[in-house]
Design a protein around this motif. Structure first.
Motif, PDB file in Angstrom:
ATOM      1  N   TYR A  95       0.767  -0.967   0.046  1.00 31.92           N
ATOM      2  CA  TYR A  95      -0.036  -0.072   0.041  1.00 31.92           C
ATOM      3  C   TYR A  95       0.869   1.179   0.054  1.00 31.92           C
ATOM      4  CZ  TYR A  95       0.476   0.479   4.948  1.00 31.92           C
ATOM      5  OH  TYR A  95       0.948   0.755   6.255  1.00 31.92           O
ATOM      6  N   SER A  96       0.334   2.556  -0.392  1.00 28.70           N
ATOM      7  CA  SER A  96       1.002   3.682  -0.557  1.00 28.70           C
ATOM      8  C   SER A  96       0.561   4.429   0.857  1.00 28.70           C
ATOM      9  CB  SER A  96       0.362   4.474  -1.522  1.00 28.70           C
ATOM     10  OG  SER A  96       0.829   3.791  -2.950  1.00 28.70           O
ATOM     11  N   LYS A 135       1.020  -7.990  -4.027  1.00 26.09           N
ATOM     12  CA  LYS A 135       0.356  -6.873  -3.999  1.00 26.09           C
ATOM     13  C   LYS A 135       1.513  -5.831  -4.105  1.00 26.09           C
ATOM     14  CE  LYS A 135      -2.976  -4.269  -1.130  1.00 26.09           C
ATOM     15  NZ  LYS A 135      -3.346  -4.152   0.178  1.00 26.09           N
ATOM     16  N   LEU A 139       1.917  -3.004  -7.174  1.00 25.22           N
ATOM     17  CA  LEU A 139       1.804  -1.713  -7.033  1.00 25.22           C
ATOM     18  C   LEU A 139       3.353  -0.846  -7.299  1.00 25.22           C
ATOM     19  CD1 LEU A 139       0.826   1.111  -5.323  1.00 25.22           C
ATOM     20  CD2 LEU A 139       1.716   0.238  -3.301  1.00 25.22           C
TER      21      LEU A 139
END
Length: 146
Positions: A95-96, A135, A139
C-alpha cells in the motif's frame, strides 16, 4: 528519480532490485553495518551503510531523498517525512502512504505505544504473506512505470 529502501527488515528487496534495475532507476539500499554483506550487487544498485542507531537509516534516507523519489519503508515516521518532501512512499505489504492516511497510521502507532507503556499488550504486525508480496510487486511496477 531514485528508489530508497529502508533495507534492514525489508522482505521485498529482491522485487525492488529486479524491477527497479529493469526500469533503469537507481536503487539505494540503506542498511545498518550489522547487516554488512560483501555480496555483489547488480549494476544500478548501491548499498549505503549507517550506524545501528534507532533512526540512522531514516535520517540518511531523508538527507538524500528529493522530490519525486520513491521510498520503501515500514516506518510511519520516515513515511511521514518522505511525504512532506513530496516523495512517493510505499509499504512492503503493497500500500501507498498518503497525506490522507498518514495521520491515522501515526495516531494508531502512538496509541499502541501508550498502551504498551501502561503495561497492556498490543498486537504485532501480521505475518508477511505471498499475497502481500504480490500486492507489493503490482503496486511497485505501477509506480515506477509512471
Amino acid at each position: 528519480m531514485k528508489i530508497y529502501v529502508d533495507a534492514d527488515a525489508c522482505p521485498v528487496k529482491d522485487i525492488i532490485i529486479s524491477e527497479g534495475t529493469k526500469a533503469d532507476i537507481p536503487v539505494i539500499l540503506v542498511t545498518s553495518f550489522s547487516h554488512f554483506s560483501n555480496a555483489e550487487k547488480p549494476a544500478g544498485v548501491e548499498t549505503i551503510y549507517v550506524d545501528s542507531g534507532a533512526d540512522a537509516a531514516d535520517y540518511r534516507i531523508m538527507k538524500l531523498a528529493e522530490k519525486g523519489d520513491i521510498i520503501i519503508t515500514q516506518d510511519y515516521g520516515l513515511a511521514s517525512l518522505g511525504l512532506a518532501k513530496e516523495c512517493t512512499v510505499l509499504h512492503h505489504t503493497g500500500y501507498s502512504y498518503t497525506n490522507e492516511n498518514i495521520d491515522q497510521l501515526l495516531q494508531a502507532r502512538y496509541l499502541s505505544a501508550m498502551a504498551r507503556k501502561s503495561g497492556k499488550r498490543t498486537k504485532g504486525p501480521k505475518p508477511f504473506t505471498s499475497e502481500d508480496r504480490e500486492k507489493f510487486r503490482v503496486l511497485f511496477k505501477r509506480v515506477i512505470s509512471h
